[in-house]
Motif scaffolding. Structure first.
Motif, PDB file in Angstrom:
ATOM      1  N   UNK A  93       0.947   4.597  -2.582  1.00 40.62           N
ATOM      2  CA  UNK A  93       0.836   5.975  -2.103  1.00 40.62           C
ATOM      3  C   UNK A  93       2.040   6.810  -2.559  1.00 40.62           C
ATOM      4  N   UNK A  94       3.233   6.218  -2.489  1.00 40.12           N
ATOM      5  CA  UNK A  94       4.431   6.928  -2.957  1.00 40.12           C
ATOM      6  C   UNK A  94       4.373   7.179  -4.458  1.00 40.12           C
ATOM      7  N   UNK A  95       3.878   6.186  -5.193  1.00 36.67           N
ATOM      8  CA  UNK A  95       3.749   6.346  -6.641  1.00 36.67           C
ATOM      9  C   UNK A  95       2.757   7.460  -6.974  1.00 36.67           C
ATOM     10  N   UNK A  96       1.643   7.499  -6.275  1.00 38.15           N
ATOM     11  CA  UNK A  96       0.648   8.538  -6.508  1.00 38.15           C
ATOM     12  C   UNK A  96       1.208   9.912  -6.152  1.00 38.15           C
ATOM     13  N   UNK A  97       1.931   9.987  -5.058  1.00 39.86           N
ATOM     14  CA  UNK A  97       2.544  11.251  -4.653  1.00 39.86           C
ATOM     15  C   UNK A  97       3.547  11.719  -5.710  1.00 39.86           C
ATOM     16  N   UNK A  98       4.330  10.794  -6.235  1.00 41.15           N
ATOM     17  CA  UNK A  98       5.308  11.121  -7.264  1.00 41.15           C
ATOM     18  C   UNK A  98       4.615  11.632  -8.533  1.00 41.15           C
ATOM     19  N   UNK A  99       3.541  10.986  -8.920  1.00 40.57           N
ATOM     20  CA  UNK A  99       2.788  11.425 -10.109  1.00 40.57           C
ATOM     21  C   UNK A  99       2.195  12.813  -9.902  1.00 40.57           C
ATOM     22  N   UNK A 100       1.704  13.087  -8.726  1.00 44.98           N
ATOM     23  CA  UNK A 100       1.165  14.421  -8.439  1.00 44.98           C
ATOM     24  C   UNK A 100       2.263  15.479  -8.539  1.00 44.98           C
ATOM     25  N   UNK A 101       3.449  15.162  -8.050  1.00 47.00           N
ATOM     26  CA  UNK A 101       4.563  16.107  -8.147  1.00 47.00           C
ATOM     27  C   UNK A 101       4.934  16.378  -9.606  1.00 47.00           C
TER      28      UNK A 101
ATOM     29  N   UNK B  90       0.826  -1.199   0.000  1.00 48.83           N
ATOM     30  CA  UNK B  90       0.000   0.000   0.000  1.00 48.83           C
ATOM     31  C   UNK B  90       0.871   1.264   0.000  1.00 48.83           C
ATOM     32  N   UNK B  91       1.953   1.194   0.756  1.00 45.50           N
ATOM     33  CA  UNK B  91       2.853   2.346   0.831  1.00 45.50           C
ATOM     34  C   UNK B  91       3.452   2.640  -0.542  1.00 45.50           C
ATOM     35  N   UNK B  92       3.751   1.586  -1.307  1.00 47.12           N
ATOM     36  CA  UNK B  92       4.296   1.760  -2.653  1.00 47.12           C
ATOM     37  C   UNK B  92       3.322   2.533  -3.533  1.00 47.12           C
TER      38      UNK B  92
END
Length: 101
Positions: free
Chosen positions: A5-13, A1-3
């Motif tokens: 969330x990190x991927x989504x955060x990276x895409x938003x950036x 799940x953490x992966x």
């Protein structure tokens, strides 16, 4: 799940950076628009003067019986006008295409 969330955060950036670049480009285009209009107007005036001088030399050459100069004026006038006709047809074919010359 953490992966995920990190991927989504990276895409938003990444998307935020893309939006920042787009906003910067739009503001630069808005600043350059008056200059583009000014130079387009100058180019149109210059082209009109050239075409009218060629047509004037055509009539003057015919008046003075220099038919070879008149023929040259006709040919140069047609050559000067033809690119505008082709450019107009190309823009009608694809109105979303940008001219990057």
């Amino acid at each position: 799940m953490q992966y995920l969330e990190n991927d989504q955060k990276h895409r938003h950036e990444i998307e935020d950076r893309i939006l920042a670049v787009e906003e910067k480009e739009q503001s630069l285009r808005a600043q350059e628009a008056p200059q583009i209009v000014k130079f387009n107007l100058r180019g149109q005036i210059f082209a009109t003067i050239i075409i009218l001088s060629l047509v004037g030399s055509l009539f003057y050459s015919i008046y003075k019986d220099y038919y070879w100069i008149a023929g040259g004026s006709i040919i140069v006038t047609i050559i000067a006008i033809l690119p505008q006709w082709f450019n107009k047809d190309r823009k009608k074919a694809d109105p979303n295409e940008t001219d990057r010359k």
